[in-house]
Design an enzyme around this catalytic site. Sequence first.
Site, short mmCIF file in Angstrom:
data_model
loop_
_atom_site.label_atom_id
_atom_site.label_comp_id
_atom_site.label_asym_id
_atom_site.label_seq_id
_atom_site.Cartn_x
_atom_site.Cartn_y
_atom_site.Cartn_z
N LEU A 1 0.84 5.63 0.19
CA LEU A 1 0.00 6.82 0.43
C LEU A 1 0.87 8.05 0.60
CD1 LEU A 1 -2.88 8.04 1.45
CD2 LEU A 1 -1.85 7.83 3.69
N CYS B 1 0.85 -1.19 0.00
CA CYS B 1 0.00 0.00 0.00
C CYS B 1 0.87 1.23 0.00
CB CYS B 1 -0.73 0.03 1.33
SG CYS B 1 -2.43 -0.18 1.16
N GLU C 1 1.50 -4.24 -5.29
CA GLU C 1 0.37 -5.17 -5.19
C GLU C 1 -0.85 -4.63 -5.93
OE1 GLU C 1 -0.37 -7.03 -1.23
OE2 GLU C 1 -2.43 -6.42 -1.65
N GLY D 1 5.26 15.42 -6.03
CA GLY D 1 6.35 14.51 -6.41
C GLY D 1 6.71 13.47 -5.35
N ARG E 1 0.71 15.51 -5.11
CA ARG E 1 0.99 16.20 -6.36
C ARG E 1 2.20 17.12 -6.26
NH1 ARG E 1 -3.54 17.15 -10.54
NH2 ARG E 1 -1.79 16.40 -11.75
N1 ACO Z 1 -4.94 13.90 -10.60
C1 ACO Z 1 -4.19 13.70 -11.72
N2 ACO Z 1 -2.94 13.24 -11.67
C2 ACO Z 1 -2.42 12.97 -10.48
C3 ACO Z 1 -3.14 13.18 -9.28
C4 ACO Z 1 -4.45 13.67 -9.39
N3 ACO Z 1 -5.16 13.89 -8.30
N4 ACO Z 1 -2.35 12.83 -8.23
C5 ACO Z 1 -1.18 12.42 -8.75
N5 ACO Z 1 -1.23 12.52 -10.10
C6 ACO Z 1 -0.16 12.21 -11.04
C7 ACO Z 1 0.83 13.33 -11.04
O1 ACO Z 1 0.50 14.30 -11.97
C8 ACO Z 1 2.10 12.63 -11.36
O2 ACO Z 1 2.20 12.40 -12.73
P1 ACO Z 1 3.16 13.31 -13.64
O3 ACO Z 1 4.49 13.26 -13.05
O4 ACO Z 1 3.08 12.61 -14.95
O5 ACO Z 1 2.58 14.66 -13.63
C9 ACO Z 1 1.94 11.27 -10.73
O6 ACO Z 1 0.54 11.08 -10.57
C10 ACO Z 1 2.64 11.15 -9.40
O7 ACO Z 1 2.50 12.33 -8.70
P2 ACO Z 1 3.21 12.51 -7.30
O8 ACO Z 1 3.09 13.93 -6.89
O9 ACO Z 1 4.58 11.94 -7.33
O10 ACO Z 1 2.32 11.56 -6.40
P3 ACO Z 1 1.54 11.92 -5.07
O11 ACO Z 1 2.49 12.39 -4.01
O12 ACO Z 1 0.39 12.76 -5.37
O13 ACO Z 1 1.10 10.47 -4.61
C11 ACO Z 1 -0.39 8.66 -4.56
C12 ACO Z 1 0.46 9.56 -5.45
C13 ACO Z 1 0.49 7.99 -3.51
C14 ACO Z 1 -1.05 7.59 -5.39
C15 ACO Z 1 -1.44 9.59 -3.88
O14 ACO Z 1 -2.31 10.08 -4.85
C16 ACO Z 1 -2.25 8.91 -2.81
O15 ACO Z 1 -1.80 8.75 -1.68
N6 ACO Z 1 -3.50 8.53 -3.13
C17 ACO Z 1 -4.41 7.90 -2.19
C18 ACO Z 1 -3.99 6.49 -1.88
C19 ACO Z 1 -3.77 5.67 -3.11
O16 ACO Z 1 -4.58 5.64 -4.01
N7 ACO Z 1 -2.62 4.96 -3.14
C20 ACO Z 1 -2.24 4.08 -4.22
C21 ACO Z 1 -2.90 2.80 -4.07
S1 ACO Z 1 -2.20 1.55 -5.05
C22 ACO Z 1 -1.21 0.69 -3.99
O17 ACO Z 1 -1.30 0.92 -2.83
C23 ACO Z 1 -0.23 -0.29 -4.47
#
Ligand code: ACO
Length: 558
Positions: free
Chosen positions: A415, A413, A447, A424, A422
Amino acid sequence: MERVLFVDIADVESAGVDVPDAESAVIDIPDGESAVITLKFRPVRTKANSSGQQHLAFKKARGRKRRTDSVADILKVYEMSLLQFKRLAAVRSLYLIATPLGISGRKRKVKNEIVEGCHVPVLLPNGDGWHASEVLSIKEVNGKSLFYIHYEDYNKRLDEWVPIERMDLSKLEQPKKDIKTPIKKEGGVGSSRIPNGGTESRPNTPEREIYENGSMQSLGLSISGAMKVHTGCDGFGSRKRKLDEDTDSQDAPLAPRQTGSMVSHHDDIITRMKNINLIEFGKWRIKPWYFSPYPQELTTLPILYICEYCLKYLKSAKCLERHLAKCLYKHPPGNEIYRKDKISVFEIDGRKNKQYAQHLCLLAKLFLDHKTLYFDTDPFLFYCLCEHDAQGYHLVGFFSKEKESAEDFNVACILTMPPYQRMGYGKVLIEFSYELSKVECKTGSPEKPLSDLGLLSYRSYWSQTILEILLNLKPNESGERPCITINEISEMTSIKKDDVISTLQHLNLINYYKGQYIITLSDEQIQTQERAMAKRPIRIDPKCLHWQPKDWNKRGKW
Ligand code: ACO
Ligand code: ZN
């Protein structure tokens, strides 16, 4: 017209909290009785019947027609879990009052009645058109009905309470017969998992409201259809625990761990609805996205206070203040295995630091929907990324990882805390997970299923990492075009072969030319990649990682 029906629960009187199996109870309900959906209950005294048995009295009102003849049916009709039922039964002399659905007190024509499971277009919060929605729940606040709706095809985090004025009742559709949409029966372990790489719905993101020191800071997320999340959930928790505000006894309830590192949750009406209004976490106030099984009594609080260091939850600012005065933590427990500039990563063993790990799971569940949290944290390691300043180490995000994964998962997982999203950090966490895999000399993969945002982040990380390698390839000595195999890319990056292939395909880079596969990169792709890499301010520096993998196999038990 109201009726009182009796449910005989043998020995409730003497049973105390240990109620006999509710399934064996006999329910005396006359034929043709109608039942209702919503329930309000309050404890009242009831007398023992002539045979000396205690009764649970169900006071029913007219509502949707439904025959009930077993406890299972009652539970279904009342949308109660057996657990809730037992809890109610455990409170001696409980009196349940069922209220008719729809707007209370007013008789409505059945065809216009808004019941759970109805489908109706709802005006989007930004006023930007109507969207097909499903009514999941109904509540009354100050005599006004509010409807908890799910926007079809959109992610659940956008679900919200809306008044009737936001609905286009001319297009109201009653639930389909015999299909009770709000309740999906669990079909065994992992049954509701989405196929590999699949996502649940569109990656629409609410315009999350995050408040810093009381002032609102909108993240202004940009995907179309962005909406404000309004949480005003009634707060039914599926698990009840005592909130011990000033002691350290916050053991999370034990749920059996099933196979895999995570198991999809029971997608019932309770867990489908957000139950926590707002959390205060360090300097942030954050609106949760999904249900998390915090103790039920906390679900009615306007704000749940969480210590940003030990992750303990508290019910008021005063309690938090008292807690902070004595909280021993200023950083996560476990070993600091990485430090560079203001970033540190701590490795936490889910067995050694169970309470912290469980609290982390509870917190994470507020923002993670597609996987359930686990209370048996023993088989996991947690990698918490923090930013430090003079006050302490502030949790930015984390990922969990099975100590041993038969499927080569290197992340269970992941987060990023919403205020840091957003920026990085998701990719920093992902990069970190692959650096660990490199030290282990393994390839790994996250996973499945991935969430919508998880898939976006992984795609982006994989693309950038693979392109970085391709662009750094030099022509060989005789000046021929550089050559690389999928296996080599996989070994260099620790990205599993399947993910390398799917990324190359997704980027549409593989072409078949004169009998062989070649990778062609356009100028535009190269420029996009260069711009993207320039936007990655934080990179993991392998030299700052001080970590040796443990052979968990040899240790017998974790
Ligand atoms: N809308 C559109 N694109 C997005 C968004 C959004 N809300 N959030 C992230 N992205 C894109 C970014 O633009 C970036 O892509 P790019 O570099 O091509 O522009 C990419 O995703 C990664 O962005 P980061 O800033 O590095 O990621 P972030 O710190 O936002 O974390 C994460 C991503 C961990 C998935 C976060 O959104 C989160 O915690 N979400 C809720 C929990 C979740 O869904 N976790 C993943 C589950 S899958 C698993 O656990 C294996
Ligand atoms: Zn604390």
